[in-house]
Design a protein around this motif. Structure first.
Motif, PDB file in Angstrom:
ATOM      1  N   UNK A  78       0.852  -1.191   0.000  1.00  0.00           N
ATOM      2  CA  UNK A  78       0.000   0.000   0.000  1.00  0.00           C
ATOM      3  C   UNK A  78       0.883   1.234   0.000  1.00  0.00           C
ATOM      4  N   UNK A  79       0.567   2.183  -0.881  1.00  0.00           N
ATOM      5  CA  UNK A  79       1.296   3.454  -0.991  1.00  0.00           C
ATOM      6  C   UNK A  79       0.319   4.594  -0.731  1.00  0.00           C
ATOM      7  N   UNK A  80       0.744   5.573   0.056  1.00  0.00           N
ATOM      8  CA  UNK A  80      -0.125   6.676   0.425  1.00  0.00           C
ATOM      9  C   UNK A  80      -0.165   7.799  -0.593  1.00  0.00           C
ATOM     10  N   UNK A  81      -1.138   8.699  -0.406  1.00  0.00           N
ATOM     11  CA  UNK A  81      -1.251   9.867  -1.269  1.00  0.00           C
ATOM     12  C   UNK A  81      -1.792  11.051  -0.480  1.00  0.00           C
ATOM     13  N   UNK A  82      -1.404  12.241  -0.894  1.00  0.00           N
ATOM     14  CA  UNK A  82      -1.941  13.485  -0.373  1.00  0.00           C
ATOM     15  C   UNK A  82      -2.262  14.351  -1.579  1.00  0.00           C
ATOM     16  N   UNK A 106       6.007   4.386   3.046  1.00  0.00           N
ATOM     17  CA  UNK A 106       6.996   5.000   2.161  1.00  0.00           C
ATOM     18  C   UNK A 106       6.481   5.097   0.723  1.00  0.00           C
ATOM     19  N   UNK A 107       7.039   6.046  -0.018  1.00  0.00           N
ATOM     20  CA  UNK A 107       6.654   6.229  -1.411  1.00  0.00           C
ATOM     21  C   UNK A 107       5.416   7.077  -1.599  1.00  0.00           C
ATOM     22  N   UNK A 108       4.898   7.651  -0.512  1.00  0.00           N
ATOM     23  CA  UNK A 108       3.691   8.475  -0.583  1.00  0.00           C
ATOM     24  C   UNK A 108       3.894   9.672  -1.506  1.00  0.00           C
ATOM     25  N   UNK A 109       2.923   9.912  -2.380  1.00  0.00           N
ATOM     26  CA  UNK A 109       3.044  11.026  -3.312  1.00  0.00           C
ATOM     27  C   UNK A 109       2.100  12.172  -2.937  1.00  0.00           C
ATOM     28  N   UNK A 110       2.638  13.374  -3.019  1.00  0.00           N
ATOM     29  CA  UNK A 110       1.898  14.615  -2.802  1.00  0.00           C
ATOM     30  C   UNK A 110       1.632  15.208  -4.181  1.00  0.00           C
ATOM     31  N   UNK A 111       0.366  15.302  -4.559  1.00  0.00           N
ATOM     32  CA  UNK A 111       0.016  15.758  -5.900  1.00  0.00           C
ATOM     33  C   UNK A 111      -0.693  17.108  -5.827  1.00  0.00           C
ATOM     34  N   UNK A 145      -9.618   1.735  -6.174  1.00  0.00           N
ATOM     35  CA  UNK A 145      -9.496   0.809  -5.039  1.00  0.00           C
ATOM     36  C   UNK A 145     -10.601   1.065  -4.033  1.00  0.00           C
ATOM     37  N   UNK A 146     -11.298   0.001  -3.583  1.00  0.00           N
ATOM     38  CA  UNK A 146     -12.471   0.191  -2.731  1.00  0.00           C
ATOM     39  C   UNK A 146     -12.528  -0.745  -1.532  1.00  0.00           C
ATOM     40  N   UNK A 147     -11.600  -1.694  -1.421  1.00  0.00           N
ATOM     41  CA  UNK A 147     -11.604  -2.588  -0.266  1.00  0.00           C
ATOM     42  C   UNK A 147     -10.201  -3.138  -0.051  1.00  0.00           C
ATOM     43  N   UNK A 148     -10.011  -3.734   1.134  1.00  0.00           N
ATOM     44  CA  UNK A 148      -8.729  -4.356   1.438  1.00  0.00           C
ATOM     45  C   UNK A 148      -8.411  -5.459   0.440  1.00  0.00           C
ATOM     46  N   UNK A 149      -9.443  -6.105  -0.074  1.00  0.00           N
ATOM     47  CA  UNK A 149      -9.255  -7.203  -1.024  1.00  0.00           C
ATOM     48  C   UNK A 149      -8.506  -6.759  -2.276  1.00  0.00           C
ATOM     49  N   UNK A 150      -8.594  -5.459  -2.599  1.00  0.00           N
ATOM     50  CA  UNK A 150      -7.921  -4.987  -3.811  1.00  0.00           C
ATOM     51  C   UNK A 150      -6.408  -5.162  -3.729  1.00  0.00           C
ATOM     52  N   UNK A 151      -5.850  -5.114  -2.534  1.00  0.00           N
ATOM     53  CA  UNK A 151      -4.416  -5.379  -2.391  1.00  0.00           C
ATOM     54  C   UNK A 151      -4.095  -6.813  -2.808  1.00  0.00           C
ATOM     55  N   UNK A 152      -4.930  -7.743  -2.384  1.00  0.00           N
ATOM     56  CA  UNK A 152      -4.736  -9.144  -2.756  1.00  0.00           C
ATOM     57  C   UNK A 152      -4.920  -9.334  -4.262  1.00  0.00           C
ATOM     58  N   UNK A 153      -5.909  -8.641  -4.820  1.00  0.00           N
ATOM     59  CA  UNK A 153      -6.179  -8.752  -6.252  1.00  0.00           C
ATOM     60  C   UNK A 153      -4.996  -8.238  -7.066  1.00  0.00           C
ATOM     61  N   UNK A 154      -4.506  -7.050  -6.700  1.00  0.00           N
ATOM     62  CA  UNK A 154      -3.374  -6.477  -7.429  1.00  0.00           C
ATOM     63  C   UNK A 154      -2.134  -7.341  -7.273  1.00  0.00           C
ATOM     64  N   UNK A 155      -1.927  -7.859  -6.073  1.00  0.00           N
ATOM     65  CA  UNK A 155      -0.777  -8.725  -5.834  1.00  0.00           C
ATOM     66  C   UNK A 155      -0.830  -9.954  -6.731  1.00  0.00           C
ATOM     67  N   UNK A 159      -1.305  -4.700   6.544  1.00  0.00           N
ATOM     68  CA  UNK A 159      -0.946  -5.438   5.338  1.00  0.00           C
ATOM     69  C   UNK A 159       0.540  -5.222   5.019  1.00  0.00           C
ATOM     70  N   UNK A 160       0.971  -3.968   5.020  1.00  0.00           N
ATOM     71  CA  UNK A 160       2.375  -3.677   4.715  1.00  0.00           C
ATOM     72  C   UNK A 160       3.312  -4.338   5.707  1.00  0.00           C
ATOM     73  N   UNK A 161       2.938  -4.322   6.970  1.00  0.00           N
ATOM     74  CA  UNK A 161       3.791  -4.923   8.007  1.00  0.00           C
ATOM     75  C   UNK A 161       3.921  -6.440   7.803  1.00  0.00           C
TER      76      UNK A 161
END
Length: 262
Positions: free
Chosen positions: A4-8, A53-58, A218-228, A258-260
């Motif tokens: 998971x990567x963050x955004x602002x 880490x890797x969070x992008x500020x747009x 992305x709309x649920x935690x499951x999307x991380x599993x799907x993308x993976x 998840x990241x941990x």
């Protein structure tokens, strides 16, 4: 392994979540999912606390309020956040000096709608490929009867003449260590990711020593599993409007866990 990567996302100096397809020059067209009462620094500190880490500020629009908001975020976690929106050869070093770990290059790379390899080489040389993210956010188009993804610029309103492909990513990877790909058609809708695009990104970037971050839907935690699964762990995922810290239902703490655990 997918992370998971963050955004602002910043608009007029505030942290907002916006439906990507409504980003035009006319603010009357704007569809906003969320306007935060918290400062950009609040989110930067939150990501810092949880090692996102890797969070992008747009900066969604180049104006003084957005610049000031971006500087505030970078100051809260110096040397760790990425900055995008209005980045070019004239200001890229300035944003690195202001505390950005990486600069994200978008529309400036496509003068008159065409990819400029000279500009890519120039900015890569200026900041170093390890400090450069190439944004190839895109819209789905039918070309010769087949689905394709065409790079979109100018707040995703203008299609370029560049289509995503294995050849493009391999050639660009000589000058950058990371790609950011917003699926503009589904950005901000919380109706699911573009699974076909995620599969393609995994295929196109297979074997490359680059980071690929996908954003959009992305709309649920499951999307991380799907993308993976779909990308074989090669593509990371950003959440926006669906996240509880932006007014949605997906728990930020679950993404942290998840990241941990991965």
């Amino acid at each position: 392994m997918t992370k998971y990567v963050g955004c602002i996302d910043l608009h007029d100096g505030q942290v907002k979540q916006i439906v990507g397809s409504t980003l035009t020059t006319d603010n009357n067209d704007l569809s906003t999912n969320f306007v935060s009462s918290h400062s950009p620094a609040y989110y930067a500190k939150l990501y810092k606390e949880h090692n996102i880490f890797g969070t992008h500020v747009i900066k969604l629009g180049s104006n003084r309020p957005n610049d000031e908001a971006a500087i505030e975020a970078l100051s809260a976690w110096p040397g760790s956040l990425q900055i995008g929106g209005g980045i070019n050869i004239d200001n890229c070093k300035e944003w690195i000096a202001r505390g950005a770990d990486k600069v994200i290059i978008t529309s400036w790379l496509f003068p008159n709608g065409g990819l400029s390899w000279d500009r890519l080489k120039e900015i890569s040389s200026a900041v170093g490929k390890e400090h450069l993210v190439v944004d190839v956010s895109c819209k789905r188009q039918t070309i010769d009867g087949a689905d394709s993804w065409v790079v979109a610029m100018n707040k995703w309103q203008t299609l370029t003449n560049t289509t995503l492909s294995k050849e493009l990513f391999h050639a660009m990877s000589e000058y950058t260590g990371e790609f950011l790909v917003h699926a503009a058609d589904v950005e901000g809708l919380c109706q699911g990711i573009d699974e076909e695009l995620v599969v393609k990104l995994g295929e196109w970037c297979s074997g490359l020593d680059v980071k690929i971050v996908y954003a959009g839907g992305a709309r649920s935690l499951d999307d991380l599993q799907i993308v993976d699964k779909l990308s074989q762990g090669t593509v990371d995922l950003t959440y926006g409007s669906s996240l509880d810290i932006f007014g949605g239902d997906v728990k930020f703490q679950e993404l942290v866990e998840w990241n941990k655990s991965h």
